[in-house]
Design an enzyme around this catalytic site. Structure first.
Site, PDB file in Angstrom:
ATOM      1  N   HIS A 147     -10.591 -18.514 -31.392  1.00  0.00           N
ATOM      2  CA  HIS A 147      -9.192 -18.478 -31.008  1.00  0.00           C
ATOM      3  C   HIS A 147      -9.032 -18.091 -29.545  1.00  0.00           C
ATOM      4  O   HIS A 147      -9.867 -17.394 -28.968  1.00  0.00           O
ATOM      5  CB  HIS A 147      -8.423 -17.510 -31.900  1.00  0.00           C
ATOM      6  CG  HIS A 147      -8.229 -18.012 -33.299  1.00  0.00           C
ATOM      7  ND1 HIS A 147      -7.391 -17.410 -34.213  1.00  0.00           N
ATOM      8  CD2 HIS A 147      -8.764 -19.083 -33.949  1.00  0.00           C
ATOM      9  CE1 HIS A 147      -7.412 -18.084 -35.354  1.00  0.00           C
ATOM     10  NE2 HIS A 147      -8.245 -19.092 -35.220  1.00  0.00           N
ATOM     11  N   HIS A 204     -33.560 -24.743  -0.121  1.00  0.00           N
ATOM     12  CA  HIS A 204     -32.687 -24.750  -1.289  1.00  0.00           C
ATOM     13  C   HIS A 204     -32.717 -26.147  -1.904  1.00  0.00           C
ATOM     14  O   HIS A 204     -32.806 -27.152  -1.187  1.00  0.00           O
ATOM     15  CB  HIS A 204     -31.269 -24.367  -0.892  1.00  0.00           C
ATOM     16  CG  HIS A 204     -31.123 -22.919  -0.539  1.00  0.00           C
ATOM     17  ND1 HIS A 204     -29.904 -22.277  -0.533  1.00  0.00           N
ATOM     18  CD2 HIS A 204     -32.035 -21.975  -0.186  1.00  0.00           C
ATOM     19  CE1 HIS A 204     -30.072 -21.014  -0.187  1.00  0.00           C
ATOM     20  NE2 HIS A 204     -31.357 -20.812   0.033  1.00  0.00           N
ATOM     21  N   CYS A 206     -24.948 -21.931  -3.220  1.00  0.00           N
ATOM     22  CA  CYS A 206     -24.546 -20.775  -2.428  1.00  0.00           C
ATOM     23  C   CYS A 206     -23.459 -21.189  -1.437  1.00  0.00           C
ATOM     24  O   CYS A 206     -23.110 -22.368  -1.321  1.00  0.00           O
ATOM     25  CB  CYS A 206     -25.749 -20.179  -1.696  1.00  0.00           C
ATOM     26  SG  CYS A 206     -26.384 -21.230  -0.364  1.00  0.00           S
ATOM     27  N   GLU A 232      -7.079 -16.026 -28.044  1.00  0.00           N
ATOM     28  CA  GLU A 232      -6.998 -14.589 -27.749  1.00  0.00           C
ATOM     29  C   GLU A 232      -8.386 -13.955 -27.670  1.00  0.00           C
ATOM     30  O   GLU A 232      -8.638 -13.091 -26.814  1.00  0.00           O
ATOM     31  CB  GLU A 232      -6.166 -13.880 -28.825  1.00  0.00           C
ATOM     32  CG  GLU A 232      -4.714 -14.325 -28.887  1.00  0.00           C
ATOM     33  CD  GLU A 232      -4.488 -15.516 -29.805  1.00  0.00           C
ATOM     34  OE1 GLU A 232      -3.332 -15.755 -30.183  1.00  0.00           O
ATOM     35  OE2 GLU A 232      -5.474 -16.205 -30.160  1.00  0.00           O
ATOM     36  N   CYS A 288      -6.956 -11.775 -34.576  1.00  0.00           N
ATOM     37  CA  CYS A 288      -6.788 -11.657 -33.125  1.00  0.00           C
ATOM     38  C   CYS A 288      -5.923 -10.452 -32.775  1.00  0.00           C
ATOM     39  O   CYS A 288      -6.185  -9.743 -31.797  1.00  0.00           O
ATOM     40  CB  CYS A 288      -6.178 -12.932 -32.556  1.00  0.00           C
ATOM     41  SG  CYS A 288      -7.302 -14.352 -32.573  1.00  0.00           S
ATOM     42  N   CYS A 341     -24.686 -23.787   1.194  1.00  0.00           N
ATOM     43  CA  CYS A 341     -24.933 -25.088   0.567  1.00  0.00           C
ATOM     44  C   CYS A 341     -23.627 -25.749   0.146  1.00  0.00           C
ATOM     45  O   CYS A 341     -23.481 -26.974   0.227  1.00  0.00           O
ATOM     46  CB  CYS A 341     -25.858 -24.930  -0.640  1.00  0.00           C
ATOM     47  SG  CYS A 341     -27.591 -24.672  -0.209  1.00  0.00           S
ATOM     48  N   CYS A 346      -2.922 -14.454 -34.677  1.00  0.00           N
ATOM     49  CA  CYS A 346      -3.195 -14.313 -36.105  1.00  0.00           C
ATOM     50  C   CYS A 346      -3.599 -12.863 -36.396  1.00  0.00           C
ATOM     51  O   CYS A 346      -3.701 -12.041 -35.484  1.00  0.00           O
ATOM     52  CB  CYS A 346      -4.305 -15.279 -36.532  1.00  0.00           C
ATOM     53  SG  CYS A 346      -5.943 -14.832 -35.894  1.00  0.00           S
TER      54      CYS A 346
END
Length: 384
Positions: free
Chosen positions: A257, A65, A97, A259, A291, A100, A288
């Site tokens: 935004h 790795h 992982c 949301e 959203c 690791c 708004c």
């Protein structure tokens, strides 16, 4: 050549970078892990910055790795700079992982003069509880060394392109949905690491005074519950907070935004369509018009999810915001104004309060009462 260094390279071609570092949260056939690193030392006699790349395979032996290959190289490099403090930065195509991750924690514990920041393009097995716990152990160790893990945003991808890619002076061209994927992964990592909001950020942005200046950001705290035997059970792994993305930040040319960022991440929760869920949002501003429309559409398309929204203040741009709130109400979302109870709940649940109690500001209750009356009038379409 030392077998540990066979996969050490100075740079990569542009296609290979874009293919391996693409940040779509769920990707198949990306088994090669790339680790671009920078090592800086502190002090007047510091050597020049060292920056190269290791690569490895996810399913190969642990020693192959890239994290382990870096440690092998670094142990030799460190002998020449043992007394100096080091700042190590990784830019990785996959987060480490589980094994690791534990080895990274051991590495930091054995060398307290080393600080490590890990920027990742994607999160490895982020839905696995054991992996989540390993990340928390690595990044939240209060009494010992810990790593600082972040999701790569546009700036980090551009930095890697300029630093590690044979770009021949070509500009970095972001792929489709890069900023959206960044937000999704940023929220997921925040859930895993259980990030908390700064107390001043909370009190400044959630203050419900009717006239506030300079509060252009929207903060959204959320929690998710599942219905079990007629009782709503909190899903601890599904709570957190986020804020809107300003224009030109993190690759959003027009901003996004809070949301909409929140709606982006919900599909990755994989909520069971056969179960009932309740999603509760606590927002510094009410949604708004756009959203509100998107949230109403979400409710209509996900009948197994109910939505409750508590807003600290009512957003009104003299446009169609009131119409949007009525659309949400008609879609059977529960919309309310935050009271002392909701402010205290948010303080206790989402804020890094260090044991300090929530202290209400002057006229909090009075403002909540006035805003509640105004919201009722909007939903009843009175005076509009």
């Amino acid at each position: 050549m030392n077998p540990q260094f066979r996969n050490m390279v100075d740079g990569m071609d542009p296609h290979k970078f874009s293919y391996n570092f693409k940040n779509r949260p769920i990707l198949s056939r990306r088994n090669t892990v790339w680790l671009c690193y920078e090592v800086k030392t502190k002090g007047p006699s510091r050597p020049p910055l060292d920056a190269k790349i290791f690569r490895g395979q996810v399913y190969f032996e642990l020693k192959n790795h890239p994290e382990m290959r870096f440690f092998h190289w670094f142990s030799k490099w460190r002998k020449l700079h043992r007394d100096q403090e080091c700042e190590v930065t990784w830019y990785m195509s996959w987060s480490p992982c589980t094994k690791c991750t534990r080895n990274v924690a051991t590495f930091l514990a054995e060398d307290p003069k080393v600080t490590l920041t890990i920027f990742v393009a994607r999160l490895y097995y982020f839905w696995d509880p054991d992996y989540q716990e390993a990340l928390r152990s690595l990044c939240q160790e209060r009494d010992g060394p810990r790593a600082n893990m972040k999701i790569m945003n546009y700036d980090e991808f551009q930095h890697c392109w300029n630093k590690f890619v044979y770009s021949q002076r070509e500009l970095f061209e972001p792929w489709n949905n890069l900023p959206k994927y960044y937000i999704v992964l940023h929220i997921i990592l925040g859930e895993i690491l259980r990030h908390s909001m700064d107390p001043l950020t909370f009190t400044s942005n959630f203050n419900n005074e009717p006239c506030v200046e300079g509060r252009h950001e929207t903060y959204l705290c959320y929690k998710v519950e599942r219905l079990h035997n007629d009782t709503w059970v909190l899903l601890n792994q599904r709570r957190g907070f986020l804020c809107n993305q300003a224009p030109a930040i993190h690759g959003f040319p027009e901003g996004r935004h809070a949301e909409l960022c929140f709606l982006d991440v919900i599909p990755f929760w994989k909520l069971d369509g056969k179960q009932r869920y309740r999603v509760t949002c606590f927002t510094s501003w009410s949604p708004c018009f756009r959203c509100a429309q998107e949230m109403a559409k979400f409710i209509s398309n996900n009948q197994h999810v109910s939505l409750c929204i508590f807003a600290a203040r009512i957003y009104d741009d003299q446009g169609r915001c009131k119409e949007g709130l009525r659309t949400l109400d008609e879609a059977e979302a529960k919309i309310s104004i935050m009271t002392y109870d909701e402010f205290q709940h948010c303080w206790d649940t989402f804020v890094d309060h260090q044991g300090r109690p929530f202290l209400p500001w002057i006229r909090l209750h009075e403002h909540s009462e006035a805003l509640s009356g105004r919201l009722r009038a909007i939903l009843l379409n009175q005076g509009n």
